[in-house]
Design a protein around this motif. Structure first.
Motif, PDB file in Angstrom:
ATOM      1  N   PRO A  84       0.301  -1.482  -0.235  1.00 43.67           N
ATOM      2  CA  PRO A  84      -0.013  -0.155  -0.011  1.00 43.67           C
ATOM      3  C   PRO A  84       0.707   1.375   0.184  1.00 43.67           C
ATOM      4  N   ALA A  85       0.493   2.559  -1.095  1.00 46.32           N
ATOM      5  CA  ALA A  85       0.831   3.545  -0.447  1.00 46.32           C
ATOM      6  C   ALA A  85       0.583   4.866   0.320  1.00 46.32           C
ATOM      7  N   PRO A  86       1.420   5.597   1.197  1.00 49.98           N
ATOM      8  CA  PRO A  86       0.803   6.171   1.945  1.00 49.98           C
ATOM      9  C   PRO A  86      -0.333   6.549   1.766  1.00 49.98           C
ATOM     10  N   ASP A  87      -0.538   7.903   0.206  1.00 52.19           N
ATOM     11  CA  ASP A  87      -1.217   8.297  -0.024  1.00 52.19           C
ATOM     12  C   ASP A  87      -3.129   7.484  -0.103  1.00 52.19           C
ATOM     13  N   GLY A  88      -3.399   5.808   0.361  1.00 54.06           N
ATOM     14  CA  GLY A  88      -3.954   4.585  -0.536  1.00 54.06           C
ATOM     15  C   GLY A  88      -3.756   4.783  -1.246  1.00 54.06           C
ATOM     16  N   GLY A  89      -3.120   4.462  -2.409  1.00 55.76           N
ATOM     17  CA  GLY A  89      -2.831   3.749  -3.976  1.00 55.76           C
ATOM     18  C   GLY A  89      -1.766   2.495  -3.066  1.00 55.76           C
ATOM     19  N   LEU A  90      -1.680   1.570  -4.079  1.00 57.50           N
ATOM     20  CA  LEU A  90      -1.391   0.628  -4.472  1.00 57.50           C
ATOM     21  C   LEU A  90       0.651   0.827  -4.987  1.00 57.50           C
ATOM     22  N   LEU A  91       0.692   0.519  -4.374  1.00 63.93           N
ATOM     23  CA  LEU A  91       2.619   0.438  -5.047  1.00 63.93           C
ATOM     24  C   LEU A  91       3.145  -1.067  -6.133  1.00 63.93           C
ATOM     25  N   LEU A  92       3.306  -0.696  -7.199  1.00 63.27           N
ATOM     26  CA  LEU A  92       3.698  -2.463  -7.857  1.00 63.27           C
ATOM     27  C   LEU A  92       5.161  -2.266  -8.457  1.00 63.27           C
ATOM     28  N   LEU A  93       6.255  -2.846  -7.026  1.00 63.68           N
ATOM     29  CA  LEU A  93       7.794  -2.559  -7.525  1.00 63.68           C
ATOM     30  C   LEU A  93       8.023  -3.953  -8.224  1.00 63.68           C
ATOM     31  N   LEU A  94       7.878  -4.038  -9.577  1.00 65.08           N
ATOM     32  CA  LEU A  94       8.045  -4.651 -10.948  1.00 65.08           C
ATOM     33  C   LEU A  94       9.548  -3.982 -11.397  1.00 65.08           C
ATOM     34  N   GLY A  95      10.098  -5.897 -11.270  1.00 69.23           N
ATOM     35  CA  GLY A  95      11.834  -5.945 -11.629  1.00 69.23           C
ATOM     36  C   GLY A  95      12.901  -5.940 -10.855  1.00 69.23           C
ATOM     37  N   GLY A  96      14.123  -6.625 -10.888  1.00 65.77           N
ATOM     38  CA  GLY A  96      15.117  -6.948 -10.132  1.00 65.77           C
ATOM     39  C   GLY A  96      15.783  -5.788  -9.811  1.00 65.77           C
ATOM     40  N   ALA A  97      16.590  -6.129  -8.534  1.00 68.89           N
ATOM     41  CA  ALA A  97      17.843  -5.794  -7.226  1.00 68.89           C
ATOM     42  C   ALA A  97      18.189  -4.427  -8.466  1.00 68.89           C
ATOM     43  N   GLY A  98      18.109  -3.169  -8.663  1.00 67.22           N
ATOM     44  CA  GLY A  98      18.845  -2.348  -9.393  1.00 67.22           C
ATOM     45  C   GLY A  98      17.871  -1.751 -11.157  1.00 67.22           C
ATOM     46  N   HIS A  99      17.236  -2.524 -11.372  1.00 67.69           N
ATOM     47  CA  HIS A  99      16.557  -2.539 -12.125  1.00 67.69           C
ATOM     48  C   HIS A  99      14.770  -2.387 -12.070  1.00 67.69           C
ATOM     49  N   ARG A 100      14.585  -2.073 -10.812  1.00 67.85           N
ATOM     50  CA  ARG A 100      13.469  -2.658 -10.220  1.00 67.85           C
ATOM     51  C   ARG A 100      12.853  -0.995 -10.590  1.00 67.85           C
ATOM     52  N   ALA A 101      11.233  -1.202 -11.373  1.00 64.56           N
ATOM     53  CA  ALA A 101      10.408   0.694 -11.850  1.00 64.56           C
ATOM     54  C   ALA A 101       9.490   0.009 -10.185  1.00 64.56           C
ATOM     55  N   THR A 102       9.152   1.581 -10.154  1.00 66.11           N
ATOM     56  CA  THR A 102       8.185   1.434  -9.095  1.00 66.11           C
ATOM     57  C   THR A 102       6.670   2.213  -9.810  1.00 66.11           C
ATOM     58  N   ILE A 103       5.331   0.848  -9.899  1.00 67.17           N
ATOM     59  CA  ILE A 103       4.331   1.767 -10.140  1.00 67.17           C
ATOM     60  C   ILE A 103       2.721   2.343  -9.224  1.00 67.17           C
ATOM     61  N   ARG A 104       2.595   3.358  -9.934  1.00 63.82           N
ATOM     62  CA  ARG A 104       1.378   3.700  -8.513  1.00 63.82           C
ATOM     63  C   ARG A 104       0.269   3.639  -9.674  1.00 63.82           C
ATOM     64  N   CYS A 105      -0.600   2.483  -8.852  1.00 65.59           N
ATOM     65  CA  CYS A 105      -1.936   2.501  -9.381  1.00 65.59           C
ATOM     66  C   CYS A 105      -3.095   3.246  -8.300  1.00 65.59           C
ATOM     67  N   ASP A 106      -4.455   2.645  -9.001  1.00 68.77           N
ATOM     68  CA  ASP A 106      -5.542   2.757  -8.176  1.00 68.77           C
ATOM     69  C   ASP A 106      -5.857   1.824  -6.874  1.00 68.77           C
ATOM     70  N   GLN A 107      -5.551   1.473  -5.720  1.00 70.83           N
ATOM     71  CA  GLN A 107      -5.878   0.474  -5.078  1.00 70.83           C
ATOM     72  C   GLN A 107      -7.366   0.351  -5.319  1.00 70.83           C
ATOM     73  N   GLU A 108      -7.892   0.512  -4.748  1.00 71.87           N
ATOM     74  CA  GLU A 108      -9.247  -0.451  -4.600  1.00 71.87           C
ATOM     75  C   GLU A 108      -9.210   0.233  -6.800  1.00 71.87           C
ATOM     76  N   GLU A 109      -9.074   0.854  -7.638  1.00 71.25           N
ATOM     77  CA  GLU A 109      -9.715  -0.456  -8.401  1.00 71.25           C
ATOM     78  C   GLU A 109      -8.933  -1.874  -8.963  1.00 71.25           C
ATOM     79  N   LEU A 110      -7.704  -1.365  -8.622  1.00 70.85           N
ATOM     80  CA  LEU A 110      -6.873  -2.939  -8.779  1.00 70.85           C
ATOM     81  C   LEU A 110      -7.471  -3.892  -8.360  1.00 70.85           C
ATOM     82  N   ALA A 111      -7.882  -3.727  -6.730  1.00 68.84           N
ATOM     83  CA  ALA A 111      -8.234  -4.096  -6.057  1.00 68.84           C
ATOM     84  C   ALA A 111     -10.063  -5.332  -6.596  1.00 68.84           C
ATOM     85  N   ARG A 112     -10.699  -4.151  -7.021  1.00 70.94           N
ATOM     86  CA  ARG A 112     -12.122  -4.480  -7.667  1.00 70.94           C
ATOM     87  C   ARG A 112     -12.068  -5.350  -8.500  1.00 70.94           C
TER      88      ARG A 112
END
Length: 141
Positions: A84-112
């Motif tokens: 979970p993100a502090p603002d109520g979103g959801l953080l997706l951390l994709l990729g390996g160490a050193g090559h990781r992308a951090t993606i933020r999405c609407d937590q409720e929309e993806l959970a729904r």
């Protein structure tokens, strides 16, 4: 090897939904057009397609149960982590160490969306939606 009678599979179900996400950089967030998809023939996974400018979409497969768990607290292993993100979103951390992308999405929309997949294929019934015939045929060669 004994032959098992072919069992009929339930009709396939497909869900897709466009969803706006953001790639979080050190100084700014960049909007990324994505679509989230589900196909009952791959009953455990959601696919998130990142539609990149001038390139083919990049698709990441995420366990649907992990998506719901990640909306409640840190979840994942390997190259896929959610929290979970502090603002109520959801953080997706994709990729390996050193090559990781951090993606933020609407937590409720993806959970729904993820919860909707459990309506189509309830937890514990996933194996009834898998077509094992291609694998079995390849093993018989």
């Amino acid at each position: 090897m004994s032959q098992h009678p072919a069992t009929s599979l339930p009709s396939p179900h497909v869900l897709t939904q466009p969803m706006a996400m953001e790639l979080l950089g050190p100084d700014a967030a960049v909007r990324i057009d994505t679509s989230v998809g589900y196909h009952s023939r791959d009953p455990h996974a959601l696919g998130i397609a990142f539609h990149l400018l001038g390139e083919e979409s990049v698709v990441w497969r995420l366990d649907r149960e992990m998506v719901l768990a990640g909306s409640l607290g840190p979840a994942g292993e390997g190259e896929v982590h959610l929290r979970p993100a502090p603002d109520g979103g959801l953080l997706l951390l994709l990729g390996g160490a050193g090559h990781r992308a951090t993606i933020r999405c609407d937590q409720e929309e993806l959970a729904r969306f993820a919860r909707g997949t459990f309506v189509l294929v309830p937890q514990g019934t996933e194996e009834h939606h898998l077509d094992w015939r291609p694998l079995l045929a390849s093993l018989r060669r």
